[in-house]
Scaffold this motif. Sequence first.
Motif, mmCIF file in Angstrom:
data_model
loop_
_atom_site.group_PDB
_atom_site.id
_atom_site.type_symbol
_atom_site.label_atom_id
_atom_site.label_comp_id
_atom_site.label_asym_id
_atom_site.label_seq_id
_atom_site.Cartn_x
_atom_site.Cartn_y
_atom_site.Cartn_z
ATOM 1 N N GLY A 1 0.784 -1.226 0.000
ATOM 2 C CA GLY A 1 0.000 0.000 0.000
ATOM 3 C C GLY A 1 0.820 1.281 0.000
ATOM 4 N N PHE A 2 2.129 1.176 -0.190
ATOM 5 C CA PHE A 2 2.985 2.359 -0.178
ATOM 6 C C PHE A 2 3.566 2.657 -1.555
ATOM 7 C CE2 PHE A 2 2.862 1.180 4.242
ATOM 8 C CZ PHE A 2 2.629 2.407 4.834
ATOM 9 N N GLY A 3 2.841 2.324 -2.572
ATOM 10 C CA GLY A 3 3.308 2.593 -3.917
ATOM 11 C C GLY A 3 2.771 3.911 -4.448
ATOM 12 N N ILE A 4 3.178 4.226 -5.645
ATOM 13 C CA ILE A 4 2.688 5.429 -6.320
ATOM 14 C C ILE A 4 1.359 5.066 -6.964
ATOM 15 C CG2 ILE A 4 3.132 7.109 -8.149
ATOM 16 C CD1 ILE A 4 6.145 6.677 -7.562
ATOM 17 N N ARG A 5 0.299 5.649 -6.438
ATOM 18 C CA ARG A 5 -1.046 5.334 -6.909
ATOM 19 C C ARG A 5 -1.694 6.523 -7.618
ATOM 20 N NH1 ARG A 5 -1.820 0.374 -5.037
ATOM 21 N NH2 ARG A 5 -0.770 -0.237 -3.149
ATOM 22 N N ARG A 6 -1.098 7.701 -7.457
ATOM 23 C CA ARG A 6 -1.554 8.913 -8.146
ATOM 24 C C ARG A 6 -0.326 9.687 -8.588
ATOM 25 N NH1 ARG A 6 -6.873 11.368 -6.530
ATOM 26 N NH2 ARG A 6 -7.981 9.647 -5.584
ATOM 27 N N PHE A 7 -0.458 10.342 -9.722
ATOM 28 C CA PHE A 7 0.624 11.170 -10.230
ATOM 29 C C PHE A 7 -0.033 12.394 -10.846
ATOM 30 C CE2 PHE A 7 4.430 11.689 -13.132
ATOM 31 C CZ PHE A 7 5.312 11.964 -12.102
ATOM 32 N N GLY A 8 -0.520 13.281 -9.965
ATOM 33 C CA GLY A 8 -1.361 14.394 -10.364
ATOM 34 C C GLY A 8 -0.755 15.326 -11.381
ATOM 35 N N LEU A 9 0.542 15.471 -11.385
ATOM 36 C CA LEU A 9 1.195 16.402 -12.297
ATOM 37 C C LEU A 9 0.953 16.008 -13.752
ATOM 38 C CD1 LEU A 9 3.089 18.872 -12.426
ATOM 39 C CD2 LEU A 9 5.005 17.269 -12.426
ATOM 40 N N VAL A 10 0.942 14.712 -14.018
ATOM 41 C CA VAL A 10 0.810 14.229 -15.390
ATOM 42 C C VAL A 10 -0.571 13.631 -15.663
ATOM 43 C CG1 VAL A 10 1.725 12.585 -17.074
ATOM 44 C CG2 VAL A 10 3.277 13.789 -15.549
ATOM 45 N N PHE A 11 -1.092 12.857 -14.706
ATOM 46 C CA PHE A 11 -2.302 12.087 -14.955
ATOM 47 C C PHE A 11 -3.549 12.663 -14.278
ATOM 48 C CE2 PHE A 11 1.245 9.075 -15.333
ATOM 49 C CZ PHE A 11 1.025 8.636 -16.635
ATOM 50 N N GLY A 12 -3.471 13.850 -13.732
ATOM 51 C CA GLY A 12 -4.626 14.424 -13.041
ATOM 52 C C GLY A 12 -4.830 13.755 -11.689
ATOM 53 N N GLN A 13 -6.033 13.853 -11.160
ATOM 54 C CA GLN A 13 -6.304 13.310 -9.830
ATOM 55 C C GLN A 13 -6.867 11.897 -9.856
ATOM 56 O OE1 GLN A 13 -5.273 14.575 -6.990
ATOM 57 N NE2 GLN A 13 -4.303 16.152 -8.246
ATOM 58 N N SER A 14 -6.917 11.267 -11.005
ATOM 59 C CA SER A 14 -7.432 9.906 -11.062
ATOM 60 C C SER A 14 -6.371 8.914 -10.604
ATOM 61 C CB SER A 14 -7.895 9.578 -12.481
ATOM 62 O OG SER A 14 -6.802 9.662 -13.368
ATOM 63 N N ASP A 15 -6.844 7.788 -10.103
ATOM 64 C CA ASP A 15 -5.928 6.744 -9.649
ATOM 65 C C ASP A 15 -5.208 6.116 -10.840
ATOM 66 O OD1 ASP A 15 -6.681 7.122 -7.039
ATOM 67 O OD2 ASP A 15 -8.152 5.503 -7.038
ATOM 68 N N LEU A 16 -3.955 5.777 -10.612
ATOM 69 C CA LEU A 16 -3.180 5.097 -11.646
ATOM 70 C C LEU A 16 -3.530 3.612 -11.647
ATOM 71 C CD1 LEU A 16 0.405 6.557 -11.115
ATOM 72 C CD2 LEU A 16 -1.189 7.084 -12.946
ATOM 73 N N LYS A 17 -3.480 3.029 -12.795
ATOM 74 C CA LYS A 17 -3.644 1.583 -12.894
ATOM 75 C C LYS A 17 -2.391 0.907 -12.356
ATOM 76 C CE LYS A 17 -7.433 1.774 -15.496
ATOM 77 N NZ LYS A 17 -8.535 2.239 -14.740
ATOM 78 N N VAL A 18 -2.533 -0.322 -11.916
ATOM 79 C CA VAL A 18 -1.417 -1.093 -11.377
ATOM 80 C C VAL A 18 -0.288 -1.177 -12.397
ATOM 81 C CG1 VAL A 18 -0.725 -3.397 -10.585
ATOM 82 C CG2 VAL A 18 -2.894 -2.430 -9.824
ATOM 83 N N ILE A 19 -0.632 -1.268 -13.665
ATOM 84 C CA ILE A 19 0.378 -1.396 -14.715
ATOM 85 C C ILE A 19 1.290 -0.169 -14.795
ATOM 86 C CG2 ILE A 19 -0.965 -0.503 -16.647
ATOM 87 C CD1 ILE A 19 0.217 -3.160 -18.088
#
Length: 178
Positions: A125-143
């Motif tokens: 649970g300590f991974g990068i799950r959001r990257f707002g600068l590039v992908f907005g506020q949506s959750d990133l896919k596991v891939i």
Amino acid sequence: LYSLLAIFAASVVISAFLTRSVRNLALAKGWLDKPDTGRHIHRTPVPRLGGIAIFTTVIAMTGVGLWVRGAMDLTSLLSLRSILAILGPAALIFLMGLYDDMRGMRARTKFGIEILAGVWLYLEGFGIRRFGLVFGQSDLKVILGIPLTILWVLLITNAFNLIDGLDGLSAGSALFAT
């Protein structure tokens, strides 16, 4: 708040004491990093194994933090599960560094262990799950999340490994980064 400041102050004092002790032991035993390749910045041998002092301090202060958490009923501040989820991959990286300091390890093997630590962090649970600068506020896919987490672990771990060429530089940089 004062308890946390006291733990921080104690960690600085303990890590300074342990760093000096480990340094003296490494000097006495001849556990030195000799500047034998072009990558080294230092011109004279420097002691190895400084990570022992830092990791020991982290473990000790985590124990104190857990004790304070229980004594002051701050259970929401510090979760045992979260601590173990972080300390597992951290211990893996620490043991890799310790082995590398003593015996040497191929870069491919170190990368493999660092990748394993990154995947472990993500799964805990300590991974990068959001990257707002590039992908907005949506959750990133596991891939995307797992490779970004692995990249972060690889970059941070190897950045500190590269600046570890001068006695105390890596520990000092980590202190200020914290």
